[in-house]
Design an enzyme around this catalytic site. Structure first.
Site, short mmCIF file in Angstrom:
data_model
loop_
_atom_site.label_atom_id
_atom_site.label_comp_id
_atom_site.label_asym_id
_atom_site.label_seq_id
_atom_site.Cartn_x
_atom_site.Cartn_y
_atom_site.Cartn_z
N SER A 1 -10.47 -0.10 2.79
CA SER A 1 -9.84 -0.32 4.10
C SER A 1 -9.37 1.02 4.66
O SER A 1 -8.67 1.76 3.97
CB SER A 1 -8.62 -1.23 3.95
OG SER A 1 -9.00 -2.47 3.42
N ARG B 1 0.83 -1.23 0.00
CA ARG B 1 0.00 0.00 0.00
C ARG B 1 0.86 1.27 0.00
O ARG B 1 0.51 2.26 0.64
CB ARG B 1 -0.94 0.04 1.20
CG ARG B 1 -2.03 -0.99 1.22
CD ARG B 1 -3.02 -0.80 0.07
NE ARG B 1 -4.19 -1.64 0.22
CZ ARG B 1 -4.26 -2.90 -0.20
NH1 ARG B 1 -3.22 -3.46 -0.80
NH2 ARG B 1 -5.37 -3.59 -0.06
N GLU C 1 -4.87 4.30 6.10
CA GLU C 1 -4.56 3.90 4.72
C GLU C 1 -4.85 5.02 3.72
O GLU C 1 -4.00 5.33 2.90
CB GLU C 1 -5.33 2.61 4.41
CG GLU C 1 -4.60 1.70 3.47
CD GLU C 1 -4.86 2.09 2.04
OE1 GLU C 1 -3.92 2.55 1.37
OE2 GLU C 1 -5.99 1.94 1.59
N1 EPU Z 1 -11.48 -10.26 9.87
C1 EPU Z 1 -12.28 -10.33 10.99
N2 EPU Z 1 -13.23 -9.38 11.16
C2 EPU Z 1 -13.43 -8.37 10.28
C3 EPU Z 1 -12.61 -8.27 9.15
C4 EPU Z 1 -11.63 -9.24 8.96
O1 EPU Z 1 -12.12 -11.23 11.81
O2 EPU Z 1 -14.31 -7.55 10.52
C5 EPU Z 1 -10.47 -11.31 9.63
C6 EPU Z 1 -10.89 -12.21 8.47
O3 EPU Z 1 -11.72 -13.25 8.92
C7 EPU Z 1 -9.58 -12.71 7.95
C8 EPU Z 1 -8.64 -11.54 8.20
O4 EPU Z 1 -9.25 -10.73 9.20
O5 EPU Z 1 -9.11 -13.81 8.70
C9 EPU Z 1 -8.37 -10.74 6.93
O6 EPU Z 1 -9.61 -10.24 6.42
P1 EPU Z 1 -9.90 -10.12 4.83
O7 EPU Z 1 -9.54 -11.38 4.15
O8 EPU Z 1 -11.28 -9.59 4.67
O9 EPU Z 1 -8.85 -9.05 4.32
P2 EPU Z 1 -8.21 -7.75 5.00
O10 EPU Z 1 -6.83 -8.09 5.44
O11 EPU Z 1 -9.15 -7.21 6.01
C10 EPU Z 1 -7.08 -6.88 2.83
C11 EPU Z 1 -6.99 -5.58 2.08
C12 EPU Z 1 -8.24 -5.38 1.23
C13 EPU Z 1 -8.35 -6.53 0.26
C14 EPU Z 1 -8.42 -7.84 1.05
C15 EPU Z 1 -8.37 -9.04 0.16
C16 EPU Z 1 -5.60 -4.07 3.37
C17 EPU Z 1 -5.53 -2.85 4.22
N3 EPU Z 1 -6.82 -4.46 2.98
O12 EPU Z 1 -8.16 -6.76 3.75
O13 EPU Z 1 -8.07 -4.18 0.49
O14 EPU Z 1 -9.49 -6.41 -0.56
O15 EPU Z 1 -7.26 -7.94 1.93
O16 EPU Z 1 -7.08 -9.20 -0.36
O17 EPU Z 1 -4.57 -4.64 3.06
C18 EPU Z 1 -8.46 -1.83 0.48
O18 EPU Z 1 -7.25 -1.68 0.53
O19 EPU Z 1 -9.25 -0.85 0.44
C19 EPU Z 1 -9.02 -3.18 0.52
C20 EPU Z 1 -10.33 -3.40 0.59
#
Ligand code: EPU
Length: 345
Positions: free
Chosen positions: A241, A165, A337
């Site tokens: 995010s 990012r 972010e």
């Molecule tokens: N989780 C929770 N509760 C929540 C949200 C997430 O327990 O409310 C847990 C999920 O169950 C999972 C872990 O956290 O085990 C990661 O969650 P998720 O797979 O939804 O991805 P993320 O790490 O929250 C990142 C990116 C997203 C991208 C997704 C998929 C960042 C800051 N965000 O989210 O990017 O779409 O992975 O690759 O790296 C963005 O940058 O705007 C964005 C949406």
């Protein structure tokens, strides 16, 4: 070419959080020939903000300096190498539109990044990434206009400072570079990327042998997963995010995992681990919880949403409250972010 002039502009519809912002000086650019004029204009202001789709931004009520909307159009194949087809896309194109165009042409390589809001020009700024792919992996060159020096620059991808990012355009370069186009290399020997747990679990991909999976299948799966979890900015204001996933020393991650065995944790380089900010925020009780007109989303706690009528002050107040709770609960400091536009908060 007529002399470019700046005019006041209401920015509420131009930022996906839907914040009620105004620019005293705004100009839109839709042709490369306008860029020398934009540089002359920018010299009259203390700062410049380049606006793409406004989907990774927090805007104050009054944005300082010159706001420049980058609306350059065009997508075309520009050649090929032994391994890849090269596509050049101009900054003002919709990112999702570009991904769709590539998939329709039978060109795989971007489909994991389907449905990310915003423009092509904004994609390298924060090195957009999702479902196991970052745009930096496909970028060959970033073509930019140096607003201060009034000249065109071509950055090879290796010199763009790409990280999670992050890029040179996001850091000190904010307001200096106007990205005009990007050149992407789409691999001829395409292989699906579907290791990300949400994709593995997706019904449309689960039972297909990898050899039969096409870019369109990944595209469809990514769109379905995103639609199920992430709010559509056209319906509920948000900037994706709101925090980066924090990277901490393995020792700290180990200690946290002892306390919370179910905590998601991914080892990255150099004795460090990435934690899931969404999980940390969720565990602090913020998932679906509001503070004034803003809330952390009920299906993905990492996304801040505008439930209507929010201003930048509301956004920063919730940011501070969430940061404080995650710090108190886990000893982890979250980093914002989206970019904070110049102005008074
Ligand atoms: N989780 C929770 N509760 C929540 C949200 C997430 O327990 O409310 C847990 C999920 O169950 C999972 C872990 O956290 O085990 C990661 O969650 P998720 O797979 O939804 O991805 P993320 O790490 O929250 C990142 C990116 C997203 C991208 C997704 C998929 C960042 C800051 N965000 O989210 O990017 O779409 O992975 O690759 O790296 C963005 O940058 O705007 C964005 C949406």
């Amino acid at each position: 070419m007529p002399v470019l002039a700046a005019a006041p502009q209401d920015l509420r519809a131009l930022n996906t959080l839907g914040l009620p912002a105004r620019a005293a000086a705004f100009v839109a650019v839709d042709a490369l020939a306008q860029l020398p004029g934009v540089s002359r204009l920018a010299r009259q202001y203390a700062s410049a903000l380049v606006l793409g789709g406004g989907s990774n931004l927090v805007l104050p009520d009054e944005v300082d300096g010159l706001v420049i909307a980058a609306r350059l159009p065009g997508v075309r194949r520009v050649g090929e190498t032994d391994d890849a087809v090269l596509v050049e896309a101009a900054a003002g194109e919709s990112w999702h539109g570009l991904v769709q165009w590539c998939v329709a042409q039978g060109l795989g390589g971007l489909e994991n990044l389907a449905l990310i809001p915003g423009t092509v020009g904004a994609a390298p700024v924060q090195n957009i990434g999702a479902y196991g792919l970052e745009v930096a992996e496909r970028l060959v060159q970033v073509h930019a206009w140096d607003l201060a020096a009034a000249q065109a620059v071509v950055w090879p991808a290796g010199e763009c400072g790409f990280a999670y990012r992050d890029s040179r355009f996001k850091q000190a370069g904010q307001g200096r570079w106007l990205i005009t186009s990007v050149v992407l290399a789409l691999p001829k020997a395409w292989a699906p990327r579907m290791e990300y747990p949400d994709l593995q679990r997706h019904a449309g991909l689960q039972d297909k042998p990898a050899a039969q999976v096409r870019p369109q299948d990944i595209f469809d799966a990514v769109c379905a997963v995103r639609r199920a979890k992430l709010p559509d900015p056209a319906v509920l204001g948000n900037a994706g995010s709101f925090f980066k996933n924090p990277v901490v020393a393995d020792a700290q991650a180990d200690a946290l995992q002892q306390r919370f065995p179910e905590m998601p944790r991914y080892r990255v380089a150099d004795g460090q681990s990435k934690l899931a900010a969404g999980w940390l925020i969720d565990r602090c009780g913020w998932k679906g919880r509001a503070l004034g007109p803003v809330a952390m989303h009920e299906r993905q706690a990492l996304v801040m949403v505008n439930r209507g009528g929010a201003s930048a002050a509301d956004v920063l107040r919730l940011e501070a409250a969430v940061r404080a709770d995650v710090l108190a609960g886990f000893g982890v400091s979250l980093e914002r972010e989206p970019i904070l536009a110049p102005g008074r908060y």
